[in-house]
Design a protein around this motif. Structure first.
Motif, PDB file in Angstrom:
ATOM      1  N   TRP A 140     -23.029  21.228  17.585  1.00 30.84           N
ATOM      2  CA  TRP A 140     -23.915  20.748  16.522  1.00 30.84           C
ATOM      3  C   TRP A 140     -23.943  21.619  15.264  1.00 30.84           C
ATOM      4  O   TRP A 140     -24.166  21.084  14.174  1.00 30.84           O
ATOM      5  N   PRO A 141     -23.723  22.949  15.310  1.00 33.12           N
ATOM      6  CA  PRO A 141     -23.741  23.711  14.049  1.00 33.12           C
ATOM      7  C   PRO A 141     -22.677  23.257  13.047  1.00 33.12           C
ATOM      8  O   PRO A 141     -22.910  23.300  11.837  1.00 33.12           O
ATOM      9  N   ILE A 142     -21.537  22.776  13.538  1.00 30.26           N
ATOM     10  CA  ILE A 142     -20.501  22.280  12.622  1.00 30.26           C
ATOM     11  C   ILE A 142     -20.984  21.016  11.920  1.00 30.26           C
ATOM     12  O   ILE A 142     -20.815  20.861  10.702  1.00 30.26           O
ATOM     13  N   LEU A 143     -21.618  20.112  12.669  1.00 28.63           N
ATOM     14  CA  LEU A 143     -22.161  18.895  12.052  1.00 28.63           C
ATOM     15  C   LEU A 143     -23.235  19.230  11.025  1.00 28.63           C
ATOM     16  O   LEU A 143     -23.286  18.639   9.942  1.00 28.63           O
ATOM     17  N   LEU A 144     -24.097  20.192  11.357  1.00 28.89           N
ATOM     18  CA  LEU A 144     -25.157  20.586  10.434  1.00 28.89           C
ATOM     19  C   LEU A 144     -24.583  21.194   9.157  1.00 28.89           C
ATOM     20  O   LEU A 144     -25.003  20.840   8.050  1.00 28.89           O
ATOM     21  N   CYS A 145     -23.601  22.093   9.305  1.00 33.30           N
ATOM     22  CA  CYS A 145     -22.978  22.707   8.116  1.00 33.30           C
ATOM     23  C   CYS A 145     -22.282  21.661   7.259  1.00 33.30           C
ATOM     24  O   CYS A 145     -22.372  21.705   6.030  1.00 33.30           O
ATOM     25  N   TYR A 146     -21.596  20.719   7.897  1.00 36.13           N
ATOM     26  CA  TYR A 146     -20.917  19.669   7.146  1.00 36.13           C
ATOM     27  C   TYR A 146     -21.921  18.771   6.425  1.00 36.13           C
ATOM     28  O   TYR A 146     -21.708  18.381   5.278  1.00 36.13           O
TER      29      TYR A 146
END
Length: 191
Positions: A140-146
């Protein structure tokens, strides 16, 4: 005569659906002037959704899709109904001088439809969290950063568009004038 034939074929489900739709529309019509209460209700629905996702520790793809949808709605809310770039090609444009005709800002997505769409989106996303097949395992951190990257990129473009065409999508409210009383009437009482 045809109306009497069709009345006999109405199912109870159709009658219930029509009655529910009528009552729901009545509720929406009554809630229109209560902007603050509507948005507080949406905030409560959003908090329930966030708590559900937090406690389940999943459904991040649904949350990402919800975030993209809300971002899309926000762009529609902040954009003018008639795009000044397209209007400039036609020869018409926003007023830039005091002598030009005043054109009020009209949103592409009105506030009520914006509120209604966001509320529906949170309710649908909440219901989707009860289907385990939609809980796709992701980091989920990648989705949040994107999503944050998309948000800032989109807002930068929107703000530059606002500056270029000199429009502000927010109105602070109706300008109020204070009633100025004369010094003799507001001071000490007369004898």
């Amino acid at each position: 005569m045809e109306g009497s034939e069709n009345d006999g074929n109405v199912t109870p489900i159709a009658t219930w659906k029509t009655e529910f739709s009528r009552k729901f529309q009545y509720f929406l019509d009554r809630s229109t002037p209560h902007t603050m209460e509507r948005w507080l209700g949406t905030l409560a629905v959003a908090m329930i959704y966030v708590l559900r996702v937090y406690y389940v520790q999943g459904f991040y793809v649904i949350s990402y899709g919800l975030g993209i949808y809300v971002l899309n709605l926000l762009i529609g809310f902040l954009s003018p109904k008639v795009d000044p770039e397209l209007e400039a090609l036609d020869g018409a444009s926003l007023p830039t001088k005091g002598s030009d005709e005043f054109k009020p800002f009209i949103r592409r997505l009105p506030e009520f439809k914006f509120w209604y769409a966001i509320t529906k989106a949170f309710v649908v996303a909440f219901v989707l969290t009860f289907f385990s097949m939609l809980d796709v395992p992701v980091f989920w951190p990648i989705l949040l950063c994107y999503w944050i990257f998309l948000f800032f990129l989109t807002m930068k473009r929107q703000i530059l568009h606002m500056i270029k065409y000199k429009y502000v999508p927010f109105d602070i409210g109706k300008q109020r004038y204070t009633n100025k009383k004369s010094a003799s009437s507001s001071g000490t009482p007369r004898n």
